[in-house]
Design a protein around this motif. Structure first.
Motif, PDB file in Angstrom:
ATOM      1  N   PRO A  57      43.310  41.616  45.060  1.00  0.00           N
ATOM      2  CA  PRO A  57      43.628  43.032  44.882  1.00  0.00           C
ATOM      3  C   PRO A  57      43.590  43.503  43.428  1.00  0.00           C
ATOM      4  N   ALA A  58      43.847  42.590  42.479  1.00  0.00           N
ATOM      5  CA  ALA A  58      43.893  42.987  41.069  1.00  0.00           C
ATOM      6  C   ALA A  58      42.536  42.885  40.377  1.00  0.00           C
ATOM      7  N   SER A  59      41.523  42.405  41.071  1.00  0.00           N
ATOM      8  CA  SER A  59      40.221  42.222  40.434  1.00  0.00           C
ATOM      9  C   SER A  59      39.673  43.520  39.861  1.00  0.00           C
ATOM     10  N   GLN A  60      39.852  44.607  40.594  1.00  0.00           N
ATOM     11  CA  GLN A  60      39.309  45.890  40.151  1.00  0.00           C
ATOM     12  C   GLN A  60      40.050  46.449  38.932  1.00  0.00           C
ATOM     13  N   ILE A  61      41.271  45.979  38.713  1.00  0.00           N
ATOM     14  CA  ILE A  61      41.988  46.402  37.503  1.00  0.00           C
ATOM     15  C   ILE A  61      41.192  46.003  36.268  1.00  0.00           C
ATOM     16  N   TYR A  62      40.684  44.777  36.263  1.00  0.00           N
ATOM     17  CA  TYR A  62      39.967  44.282  35.092  1.00  0.00           C
ATOM     18  C   TYR A  62      38.554  44.854  34.997  1.00  0.00           C
ATOM     19  N   GLU A  63      37.971  45.193  36.128  1.00  0.00           N
ATOM     20  CA  GLU A  63      36.707  45.929  36.081  1.00  0.00           C
ATOM     21  C   GLU A  63      36.945  47.306  35.461  1.00  0.00           C
ATOM     22  N   GLY A  64      38.097  47.907  35.784  1.00  0.00           N
ATOM     23  CA  GLY A  64      38.459  49.176  35.156  1.00  0.00           C
ATOM     24  C   GLY A  64      38.686  49.036  33.665  1.00  0.00           C
ATOM     25  N   PHE A  65      39.334  47.955  33.248  1.00  0.00           N
ATOM     26  CA  PHE A  65      39.507  47.714  31.815  1.00  0.00           C
ATOM     27  C   PHE A  65      38.159  47.544  31.120  1.00  0.00           C
ATOM     28  N   ALA A  66      37.222  46.884  31.788  1.00  0.00           N
ATOM     29  CA  ALA A  66      35.882  46.721  31.211  1.00  0.00           C
ATOM     30  C   ALA A  66      35.261  48.077  30.937  1.00  0.00           C
ATOM     31  N   ARG A  67      35.371  48.989  31.883  1.00  0.00           N
ATOM     32  CA  ARG A  67      34.800  50.330  31.688  1.00  0.00           C
ATOM     33  C   ARG A  67      35.559  51.089  30.602  1.00  0.00           C
TER      34      ARG A  67
END
Length: 285
Positions: free
Chosen positions: A244-254
């Motif tokens: 569930p938290a994987s997309q948090i770090y994709e968001g940080f990348a952006r």
């Protein structure tokens, strides 16, 4: 005992590590083909010796210190250099890559029958007279690079297979750099909504440790934001697509990608981030 150590590449971390090693008696090689004048000067100042591929392949230890997105390509290059050599260097991947990536790199280096060590660097580039960052290493051959302690590096062996050191790096960076991502995003949002001073005052009252960290972390993060983009995606991959938290770090990348492209001009998000940190520091004086 003298050692020849190759470091690829002579960036900010690589050159600082090279300086520490050379100051303590190691011979440090690097590849300078096609590099800029600034890189050539940085390498020379660090005591690095420009070398051809054959000489690099004959080193005792090769440290791969490159941006995460370049780690596998460098491993392919190194494997091609050392595959036909009887004497194999120990190859240490010191990059901020996830467990799956470092295992692929292990396979690439293993195809050349060279010993491989998983590494993760935690800390800032070593400064003259200062301490070394921590070099966490794991895998079957981890103890073979403990000799780097004799040349001024803080080497710490993680009791585990290839992947353990990278997992530590991913977890640590996910916390520390994740806090920088959260802090900068909320600082910009508060500033645009006219609440920067109120946020700063409340943090000073109820979360002084967080405010003190943001004063340092936010301006320090901005010039590095472009390098953190790939690292955030590696952390997302470390968690896995179903986490569930994987997309948090994709968001940080952006977000870091946005900040890296937003460093020029007035009232940009990068400038708002710096201004918040500067005002917090002024408020203490």
């Amino acid at each position: 005992m003298s050692k020849t150590i190759a470091i690829l590449a002579p960036g900010a971390m690589g050159s600082a590590v090279a300086r520490r090693l050379s100051e303590n008696g190691a011979r440090v090689l690097t590849s300078l083909k096609g590099r800029s004048a600034a890189t050539l000067k940085r390498a020379a100042d660090a005591g690095m010796v420009g070398a051809e591929d054959d000489a690099i392949a004959e080193s005792d230890i090769i440290l791969s210190i490159v941006p995460p997105g370049e780690a596998e390509a460098l491993a392919e290059r190194l494997a091609a250099l050392i595959v036909k050599r009887a004497k194999k260097p120990v190859v240490v991947d010191c990059n901020a890559v996830n467990v799956d990536t470092v295992r692929r790199i292990e396979e690439i280096i293993g195809s050349a029958q060279a010993p491989f060590v998983d590494g993760g660097i935690i800390g800032f580039p070593p400064q003259p007279g200062g301490k070394s960052p921590a070099f966490y290493v794991s895998g079957e051959h981890a103890k073979s690079v403990a000799v780097l302690k004799d040349f001024g590096l803080d080497v710490r062996i993680v009791d585990g297979p290839v992947g353990a050191a990278s997992a530590l790096k991913m977890s640590y960076a996910g916390i520390v750099k994740g806090l920088a991502g959260i802090g900068s995003a909320m600082v910009v949002a508060a500033t645009k909504a006219g609440a920067a001073e109120a946020l700063r005052n409340e943090l000073a009252l109820s979360q002084p440790a967080i405010l003190a960290r943001l004063e340092i972390a936010l301006p320090d993060m901005l010039p590095k934001a472009y390098r953190w983009v790939a690292e955030m995606r590696e952390i997302s991959g470390f968690l896995g697509p179903d986490h569930p938290a994987s997309q948090i770090y994709e968001g940080f990348a952006r977000w870091f990608e946005h900040l890296a492209e937003d460093v020029e001009g007035e009232a940009t998000d990068a400038e708002l981030t710096k201004a918040f940190a500067a005002d917090a520091a002024k408020a203490k004086t």
